[in-house]
Design a protein around this motif. Structure first.
Motif, PDB file in Angstrom:
ATOM      1  N   THR A   2       0.749  -1.144  -0.439  1.00 30.22           N
ATOM      2  CA  THR A   2      -0.299  -0.415   0.107  1.00 30.22           C
ATOM      3  C   THR A   2       0.897   0.865   0.106  1.00 30.22           C
ATOM      4  O   THR A   2       2.242   1.060   0.231  1.00 30.22           O
ATOM      5  CB  THR A   2      -0.535  -0.092   1.306  1.00 30.22           C
ATOM      6  OG1 THR A   2      -0.474   0.015   2.650  1.00 30.22           O
ATOM      7  CG2 THR A   2      -1.905  -1.409   1.684  1.00 30.22           C
ATOM      8  N   THR A   3       0.285   2.114  -0.311  1.00 31.65           N
ATOM      9  CA  THR A   3       1.385   3.461  -0.445  1.00 31.65           C
ATOM     10  C   THR A   3       1.300   4.058   0.970  1.00 31.65           C
ATOM     11  O   THR A   3       2.719   4.537   1.624  1.00 31.65           O
ATOM     12  CB  THR A   3       0.202   4.712  -0.757  1.00 31.65           C
ATOM     13  OG1 THR A   3      -0.694   4.651  -1.734  1.00 31.65           O
ATOM     14  CG2 THR A   3       0.403   6.301  -0.566  1.00 31.65           C
ATOM     15  N   ASP A   5       2.243   1.730   3.151  1.00 30.24           N
ATOM     16  CA  ASP A   5       3.452   1.196   3.468  1.00 30.24           C
ATOM     17  C   ASP A   5       5.049   1.847   2.399  1.00 30.24           C
ATOM     18  O   ASP A   5       6.052   1.201   3.655  1.00 30.24           O
ATOM     19  CB  ASP A   5       3.149  -0.755   2.827  1.00 30.24           C
ATOM     20  CG  ASP A   5       2.433  -1.202   4.134  1.00 30.24           C
ATOM     21  OD1 ASP A   5       2.109  -1.416   5.125  1.00 30.24           O
ATOM     22  OD2 ASP A   5       1.549  -2.865   3.406  1.00 30.24           O
ATOM     23  N   ARG A   6       4.777   1.602   1.168  1.00 29.85           N
ATOM     24  CA  ARG A   6       5.633   2.350   0.724  1.00 29.85           C
ATOM     25  C   ARG A   6       6.071   3.527   1.873  1.00 29.85           C
ATOM     26  O   ARG A   6       8.049   3.328   2.057  1.00 29.85           O
ATOM     27  CB  ARG A   6       5.581   2.851  -0.679  1.00 29.85           C
ATOM     28  CG  ARG A   6       6.467   2.915  -1.454  1.00 29.85           C
ATOM     29  CD  ARG A   6       5.395   3.409  -2.759  1.00 29.85           C
ATOM     30  NE  ARG A   6       4.718   4.317  -2.971  1.00 29.85           N
ATOM     31  CZ  ARG A   6       5.008   5.707  -2.488  1.00 29.85           C
ATOM     32  NH1 ARG A   6       6.189   6.507  -2.352  1.00 29.85           N
ATOM     33  NH2 ARG A   6       4.160   6.246  -2.451  1.00 29.85           N
ATOM     34  N   LEU A   7       5.240   4.416   2.295  1.00 33.44           N
ATOM     35  CA  LEU A   7       5.752   5.771   3.205  1.00 33.44           C
ATOM     36  C   LEU A   7       6.917   5.126   3.992  1.00 33.44           C
ATOM     37  O   LEU A   7       7.439   6.200   3.875  1.00 33.44           O
ATOM     38  CB  LEU A   7       4.665   6.791   3.059  1.00 33.44           C
ATOM     39  CG  LEU A   7       4.297   7.362   2.159  1.00 33.44           C
ATOM     40  CD1 LEU A   7       2.726   7.799   2.102  1.00 33.44           C
ATOM     41  CD2 LEU A   7       4.922   8.202   1.214  1.00 33.44           C
ATOM     42  N   GLU A  10      10.039   3.374   3.406  1.00 32.12           N
ATOM     43  CA  GLU A  10      10.826   5.261   2.488  1.00 32.12           C
ATOM     44  C   GLU A  10      11.205   5.771   3.793  1.00 32.12           C
ATOM     45  O   GLU A  10      12.904   6.310   3.878  1.00 32.12           O
ATOM     46  CB  GLU A  10      10.099   6.100   1.275  1.00 32.12           C
ATOM     47  CG  GLU A  10      10.065   5.922   0.369  1.00 32.12           C
ATOM     48  CD  GLU A  10       9.097   5.865  -0.369  1.00 32.12           C
ATOM     49  OE1 GLU A  10       9.183   7.361  -0.385  1.00 32.12           O
ATOM     50  OE2 GLU A  10       8.577   5.485  -1.883  1.00 32.12           O
TER      51      GLU A  10
END
Length: 70
Positions: A2-3, A5-7, A10
């Motif tokens: 998910t967005t 999770d990606r954020l 990062e």
């Protein structure tokens, strides 16, 4: 992934790199005394792999130049 999770990933990677930079600069300062602004800048621009390599070299290097050579 998910967005969120990606954020999160990062953010964790940035935090890890920041910690490596801070630790390396502290080791350099403890071993060699003051750290020139050029070295601080070089460390600030490095990726995680380079930071890891330099951190390992601090253990055996006799000078700042030896840490960053190679």
């Amino acid at each position: 992934m998910t967005t969120a999770d990606r954020l999160r990933a990062e953010g964790e990677a940035r935090g890890e790199a920041k910690g490596r930079r801070e630790a390396l600069l502290e080791l350099l300062s403890l071993k060699f005394g003051g750290v020139p602004a050029t070295v601080v800048s070089t460390v600030g621009d490095a990726d995680s792999a380079q930071l890891k390599a330099w951190s390992a070299r601090v253990l055996t290097a006799g000078s700042l130049d030896e840490v960053f050579r190679g």
